[in-house]
Design an enzyme around this catalytic site. Structure first.
Site, PDB file in Angstrom:
ATOM      1  CB  SER A 214       6.754   0.265   0.795  1.00 19.09           C
ATOM      2  OG  SER A 214       6.410  -0.812   1.720  1.00 19.09           O
ATOM      3  CG  ASP A 379      -1.131  -2.473   0.877  1.00 20.62           C
ATOM      4  OD1 ASP A 379      -0.789  -3.468   1.695  1.00 20.62           O
ATOM      5  OD2 ASP A 379      -0.232  -1.476   0.758  1.00 20.62           O
ATOM      6  CG  HIS A 413       2.626  -2.933  -0.435  1.00 24.94           C
ATOM      7  ND1 HIS A 413       2.195  -2.197   0.545  1.00 24.94           N
ATOM      8  CD2 HIS A 413       3.912  -3.199  -0.312  1.00 24.94           C
ATOM      9  CE1 HIS A 413       3.465  -1.546   1.046  1.00 24.94           C
ATOM     10  NE2 HIS A 413       4.356  -2.050   0.487  1.00 24.94           N
TER      11      HIS A 413
END
Ligand SMILES: *[C@@H]1O[C@H](CO)[C@@H](O)[C@H](O)[C@H]1NC(C)=O
Ligand SMILES: *[C@@H]1O[C@H](CO)[C@@H](O)[C@H](O)[C@H]1NC(C)=O
Ligand SMILES: *[C@@H]1O[C@H](CO)[C@@H](O)[C@H](O)[C@H]1NC(C)=O
Ligand SMILES: *[C@@H]1O[C@H](CO)[C@@H](O)[C@H](O)[C@H]1NC(C)=O
Ligand SMILES: *[C@@H]1O[C@H](CO)[C@@H](O)[C@H](O)[C@H]1NC(C)=O
Length: 435
Positions: A214, A379, A413
């Site tokens: 991320s 995601d 995620h």
């Protein structure tokens, strides 16, 4: 006499030579120490996602607590304490919440042209170089960060401090446009550069595999872009970027807009999710990129729509001051617009098949309310559009080094770094990159 003199000189020369050699001897002993790390592996440096690094703080007399809060030196002392995140402390004494929320804020210093802590608050990142500060004592934050990935890597022969390292960072700050000050990001970059070099030296000069999740991917991409190409080619074997595309995603426009949530966060987590009461430099870093979304409406209201191209207007409508909007335009946006292929071998892994916001409907333009969400693919946080844009950006480079983009079905995620099946794929890509 001359002979004895010579001898002493010789002794001294030997002693000096030995002293010079001492670090080498120690290093050799270290290298020779039996170790369970698998020696053929390339060292891995992990760069975690947003909020996944622990921060410590200490207060000085300069600190001015919020009125009637009881925060400050008399109550909190002058020693270092865990500011982010100490769930246990907040459970024991919920009134500390107000203190921590205030002390996590950043302020912009126009004279320095940079963000900094509130006066009287000093902060530092815990355990740089290691993966020890990736966890949290908050059960609701279990598996949000890279703890599961660390364990999975240890199962295949990676060992903390030997061939496995961590690069936590102060996630409140962000890289700024070239030429503008960002002391925190510059400090992180120098530390990461040294860490990568040492990790390589410790492992027979093998170059390093950088693995990001991320927001960590943005930090790593900007870091790489600002290191000399020769350095990158010497030290970076591969970049494995998890769960990031180009720029951020429409979802990030929501918490940013919620003044109500920012003023009255229901938990420190929510408080930090609203970016330290909308004060963090990083809150503008993962807004959707105009390069990806252009004029597509992302926020829909009755009277007007906002696209990535209109982000400045959106921020103004959501109550950000002119100065804050200017900082979005001059500091954050150029970083997003200038994202380039890292010019090192790269694998991007992204979850797909999970409903992911691609439009927010605030029909009455009340940005403090709950929007109606229009979902696309992704995601759950990172929209597939931005991943396809990454494929074009990196794959479209005229002379691309190795690049692979893997879409992992039904993976969120957080699932990418915690679901066993996804972890297996991630570890297998890291091992592949490492051979
Ligand atoms: C969190 O706060 C408690 C006090 O409530 C303290 O004992 C503990 O050491 C703190 N945790 C860390 C990691 O500093
Ligand atoms: C957030 O900032 C606003 C002013 O911008 C202030 O009124 C509010 O008290 C702050 N909230 C917290 C939790 O610090
Ligand atoms: C906003 O965008 C929506 C969806 O694309 C569209 O139907 C609507 O007409 C637009 N509204 C305005 C005011 O432009
Ligand atoms: C906006 O939404 C919030 C949260 O639902 C609500 O408390 C507030 O009254 C609304 N403001 C207006 C002007 O409707
Ligand atoms: C993804 O999940 C859905 C619903 O749980 C399921 O129907 C589908 O088969 C899954 N797809 C894959 C590729 O695993």
């Amino acid at each position: 006499m001359p002979c004895a003199h010579k001898k002493r000189k010789l002794h001294r020369a030997t002693a000096m030579a030995f002293q010079r050699l001492l670090p080498l001897v120690v290093l050799l002993l270290l290298v020779a120490r039996p170790s369970s790390a698998v020696p053929s592996l390339h060292p891995v440096v992990l760069v975690p996602g947003n909020t996944c690094s622990q921060l410590e703080a200490r207060l000085t007399d300069e600190y001015e607590p919020p009125p009637a809060s009881g925060c400050g030196v008399p109550r909190q002392g002058r020693g270092w304490f865990r500011l982010w995140d100490n769930f246990t402390a907040l459970q024991e004494d919920p009134s500390l919440f107000r203190c921590y929320a205030d002390q996590l804020r950043l302020v912009y210093d126009p004279r320095a042209g940079d963000y900094r802590n509130v006066p009287g608050v000093k902060t530092r990142v815990v355990a740089f170089g290691t993966t020890r500060s990736f966890g949290s004592d908050d059960p609701s934050r279990k598996n949000v960060c890279m703890e599961g990935l660390v364990e999975a890597l240890e199962r295949v022969g990676y060992r903390e401090g030997e061939n496995l390292f961590g690069a936590p960072y102060d996630f409140r700050y962000a890289p700024a446009a070239p030429g503008l000050a960002s002391r925190a990001f510059s400090g992180f970059s120098s530390s990461l550069r040294l860490l990568v070099e040492r990790a390589s030296q410790r492992n027979g000069n093998k170059p390093v595999v950088l693995v990001t999740h991320s927001l960590g991917g943005l930090f790593a991409a900007v870091f790489l872009d600002r290191t000399p190409l020769r350095w990158r080619r010497r030290y970076v074997k591969h970049l494995v970027m998890l769960c990031l595309g180009v720029g951020g995603s429409p979802l990030n426009m929501w918490p940013l807009a919620s003044k109500a949530l920012a003023a009255n966060p229901t938990s420190l987590q929510a408080g930090v999710l609203t970016y330290g009461n909308r004060s963090f430099a990083s809150m503008f870093s993962l807004l959707p990129s105009p390069r990806v979304y252009g004029r597509t409406p992302l926020v829909i209201t009755r009277d007007r729509n906002y696209s990535a191209d209109d982000m400045a207007e959106y921020l103004a409508a959501a109550g950000f001051s002119e100065d804050e909007v200017a900082r979005y335009r001059t500091r954050a946006l150029p970083v997003t617009l200038n994202l380039r292929a890292p010019l090192v071998p790269m694998t991007a892994m992204n979850g797909v098949g999970v409903p992911t916001v691609d439009k927010l409907v605030f029909w009455d333009a009340n940005f403090s309310g709950k929007p109606k969400l229009v979902n696309g693919d992704g995601d759950g946080q990172i929209n597939l559009e931005t991943v396809l844009a990454l494929q074009r950006l990196v794959g479209g480079d005229p002379d691309p080094p190795y690049f692979k983009s893997i879409l992992v079905p039904n993976t969120t995620h957080k699932g990418m770094i915690s679901d066993q099946s996804a972890l297996k794929r991630v570890v297998s890509e890291i091992l592949g990159a490492s051979s």
